[in-house]
Design a protein around this motif. Sequence first.
Motif, PDB file in Angstrom:
ATOM      1  N   THR A  11       0.826  -1.205   0.000  1.00  0.00           N
ATOM      2  CA  THR A  11       0.000   0.000   0.000  1.00  0.00           C
ATOM      3  C   THR A  11       0.860   1.254   0.000  1.00  0.00           C
ATOM      4  OG1 THR A  11      -1.691  -1.207   1.218  1.00  0.00           O
ATOM      5  CG2 THR A  11      -1.871   1.188   1.195  1.00  0.00           C
ATOM      6  N   ARG A  12       1.905   1.271   0.810  1.00  0.00           N
ATOM      7  CA  ARG A  12       2.804   2.425   0.837  1.00  0.00           C
ATOM      8  C   ARG A  12       3.509   2.619  -0.495  1.00  0.00           C
ATOM      9  NH1 ARG A  12       6.584   1.115   5.108  1.00  0.00           N
ATOM     10  NH2 ARG A  12       5.243  -0.605   5.631  1.00  0.00           N
ATOM     11  N   LEU A  13       3.933   1.529  -1.122  1.00  0.00           N
ATOM     12  CA  LEU A  13       4.606   1.609  -2.410  1.00  0.00           C
ATOM     13  C   LEU A  13       3.679   2.212  -3.468  1.00  0.00           C
ATOM     14  CD1 LEU A  13       7.066  -0.819  -3.867  1.00  0.00           C
ATOM     15  CD2 LEU A  13       5.058  -0.399  -5.253  1.00  0.00           C
ATOM     16  N   VAL A  14       2.453   1.738  -3.529  1.00  0.00           N
ATOM     17  CA  VAL A  14       1.486   2.246  -4.509  1.00  0.00           C
ATOM     18  C   VAL A  14       1.153   3.709  -4.215  1.00  0.00           C
ATOM     19  CG1 VAL A  14      -0.890   2.014  -5.330  1.00  0.00           C
ATOM     20  CG2 VAL A  14       0.531  -0.007  -5.043  1.00  0.00           C
ATOM     21  N   ALA A  15       0.954   4.040  -2.955  1.00  0.00           N
ATOM     22  CA  ALA A  15       0.620   5.414  -2.589  1.00  0.00           C
ATOM     23  C   ALA A  15       1.765   6.360  -2.929  1.00  0.00           C
ATOM     24  CB  ALA A  15       0.295   5.499  -1.107  1.00  0.00           C
ATOM     25  N   ARG A  16       2.990   5.950  -2.692  1.00  0.00           N
ATOM     26  CA  ARG A  16       4.147   6.785  -2.993  1.00  0.00           C
ATOM     27  C   ARG A  16       4.260   7.043  -4.491  1.00  0.00           C
ATOM     28  NH1 ARG A  16       8.379   3.671  -1.304  1.00  0.00           N
ATOM     29  NH2 ARG A  16       7.731   4.073   0.819  1.00  0.00           N
ATOM     30  N   ARG A  17       4.051   6.001  -5.295  1.00  0.00           N
ATOM     31  CA  ARG A  17       4.120   6.173  -6.755  1.00  0.00           C
ATOM     32  C   ARG A  17       2.987   7.049  -7.264  1.00  0.00           C
ATOM     33  NH1 ARG A  17       6.595   0.844  -9.646  1.00  0.00           N
ATOM     34  NH2 ARG A  17       8.437   0.773  -8.332  1.00  0.00           N
ATOM     35  N   ALA A  18       1.806   6.856  -6.724  1.00  0.00           N
ATOM     36  CA  ALA A  18       0.665   7.673  -7.148  1.00  0.00           C
ATOM     37  C   ALA A  18       0.890   9.138  -6.777  1.00  0.00           C
ATOM     38  CB  ALA A  18      -0.613   7.159  -6.516  1.00  0.00           C
ATOM     39  N   MET A  19       1.438   9.365  -5.596  1.00  0.00           N
ATOM     40  CA  MET A  19       1.691  10.730  -5.147  1.00  0.00           C
ATOM     41  C   MET A  19       2.732  11.408  -6.029  1.00  0.00           C
ATOM     42  SD  MET A  19       0.892  12.967  -2.814  1.00  0.00           S
ATOM     43  CE  MET A  19       0.428  12.219  -1.297  1.00  0.00           C
ATOM     44  N   SER A  20       3.819  10.725  -6.326  1.00  0.00           N
ATOM     45  CA  SER A  20       4.856  11.336  -7.164  1.00  0.00           C
ATOM     46  C   SER A  20       4.352  11.536  -8.591  1.00  0.00           C
ATOM     47  CB  SER A  20       6.140  10.521  -7.149  1.00  0.00           C
ATOM     48  OG  SER A  20       5.966   9.289  -7.777  1.00  0.00           O
ATOM     49  N   TRP A  21       3.516  10.613  -9.093  1.00  0.00           N
ATOM     50  CA  TRP A  21       2.942  10.778 -10.433  1.00  0.00           C
ATOM     51  C   TRP A  21       2.066  12.024 -10.470  1.00  0.00           C
ATOM     52  CZ3 TRP A  21      -2.166  10.707 -12.118  1.00  0.00           C
ATOM     53  CH2 TRP A  21      -2.343  10.714 -13.491  1.00  0.00           C
ATOM     54  N   GLY A  22       1.237  12.184  -9.456  1.00  0.00           N
ATOM     55  CA  GLY A  22       0.354  13.340  -9.396  1.00  0.00           C
ATOM     56  C   GLY A  22       1.113  14.649  -9.268  1.00  0.00           C
ATOM     57  N   ILE A  23       2.158  14.651  -8.455  1.00  0.00           N
ATOM     58  CA  ILE A  23       2.972  15.857  -8.291  1.00  0.00           C
ATOM     59  C   ILE A  23       3.634  16.217  -9.607  1.00  0.00           C
ATOM     60  CG2 ILE A  23       5.069  16.766  -7.222  1.00  0.00           C
ATOM     61  CD1 ILE A  23       4.231  15.257  -4.673  1.00  0.00           C
ATOM     62  N   ASN A  24       4.222  15.230 -10.274  1.00  0.00           N
ATOM     63  CA  ASN A  24       4.884  15.492 -11.551  1.00  0.00           C
ATOM     64  C   ASN A  24       3.896  15.959 -12.603  1.00  0.00           C
ATOM     65  OD1 ASN A  24       7.370  14.809 -10.527  1.00  0.00           O
ATOM     66  ND2 ASN A  24       7.206  12.679 -11.153  1.00  0.00           N
ATOM     67  N   LYS A  25       2.721  15.353 -12.639  1.00  0.00           N
ATOM     68  CA  LYS A  25       1.692  15.742 -13.603  1.00  0.00           C
ATOM     69  C   LYS A  25       1.230  17.171 -13.334  1.00  0.00           C
ATOM     70  CE  LYS A  25      -1.001  13.828 -16.756  1.00  0.00           C
ATOM     71  NZ  LYS A  25      -0.490  13.420 -18.031  1.00  0.00           N
ATOM     72  N   GLY A  26       1.023  17.504 -12.083  1.00  0.00           N
ATOM     73  CA  GLY A  26       0.593  18.851 -11.728  1.00  0.00           C
ATOM     74  C   GLY A  26       1.646  19.899 -12.029  1.00  0.00           C
ATOM     75  N   LEU A  27       2.901  19.585 -11.742  1.00  0.00           N
ATOM     76  CA  LEU A  27       3.967  20.532 -12.024  1.00  0.00           C
ATOM     77  C   LEU A  27       4.157  20.709 -13.518  1.00  0.00           C
ATOM     78  CD1 LEU A  27       6.643  19.586  -9.350  1.00  0.00           C
ATOM     79  CD2 LEU A  27       5.239  21.624  -9.462  1.00  0.00           C
ATOM     80  N   GLY A  28       3.957  19.646 -14.272  1.00  0.00           N
ATOM     81  CA  GLY A  28       4.063  19.754 -15.722  1.00  0.00           C
ATOM     82  C   GLY A  28       3.000  20.673 -16.286  1.00  0.00           C
ATOM     83  N   SER A  29       1.778  20.518 -15.816  1.00  0.00           N
ATOM     84  CA  SER A  29       0.702  21.385 -16.305  1.00  0.00           C
ATOM     85  C   SER A  29       0.887  22.809 -15.798  1.00  0.00           C
ATOM     86  CB  SER A  29      -0.659  20.844 -15.903  1.00  0.00           C
ATOM     87  OG  SER A  29      -0.833  20.919 -14.525  1.00  0.00           O
ATOM     88  N   LEU A  30       1.422  22.956 -14.598  1.00  0.00           N
ATOM     89  CA  LEU A  30       1.656  24.280 -14.048  1.00  0.00           C
ATOM     90  C   LEU A  30       2.730  25.008 -14.844  1.00  0.00           C
ATOM     91  CD1 LEU A  30       0.601  25.410 -11.104  1.00  0.00           C
ATOM     92  CD2 LEU A  30       3.046  25.469 -10.739  1.00  0.00           C
ATOM     93  N   SER A  31       3.787  24.315 -15.230  1.00  0.00           N
ATOM     94  CA  SER A  31       4.872  24.967 -15.953  1.00  0.00           C
ATOM     95  C   SER A  31       4.448  25.342 -17.371  1.00  0.00           C
ATOM     96  CB  SER A  31       6.108  24.078 -15.990  1.00  0.00           C
ATOM     97  OG  SER A  31       5.861  22.921 -16.739  1.00  0.00           O
ATOM     98  N   ARG A  32       3.498  24.600 -17.947  1.00  0.00           N
ATOM     99  CA  ARG A  32       2.984  24.958 -19.264  1.00  0.00           C
ATOM    100  C   ARG A  32       1.954  26.069 -19.164  1.00  0.00           C
ATOM    101  NH1 ARG A  32       2.861  19.459 -19.668  1.00  0.00           N
ATOM    102  NH2 ARG A  32       0.621  19.443 -19.313  1.00  0.00           N
ATOM    103  N   GLY A  33       1.427  26.302 -17.978  1.00  0.00           N
ATOM    104  CA  GLY A  33       0.426  27.332 -17.777  1.00  0.00           C
ATOM    105  C   GLY A  33      -0.955  26.898 -18.220  1.00  0.00           C
TER     106      GLY A  33
END
Length: 67
Positions: A11-33
Amino acid sequence: MNANQLISMFTRLVARRAMSWGINKGLGSLSRGKAGQGKPVPGTRRSDAQMQDLARKMRTLSRLTRR
């Protein structure tokens, strides 16, 4: 190792990957504006330079919080 520890570890492994995926996805969209599908983020009137600077700060912050 019992079943509870294995489930907890998985559960921790899946949660950690999901969290980092979401952070990266959000930062990518944020940097593109843009938000996801190419639509502008409602309520924001920041310039591209400000958005890129904010995205850089958020990436640094996310790296610090992962440690």
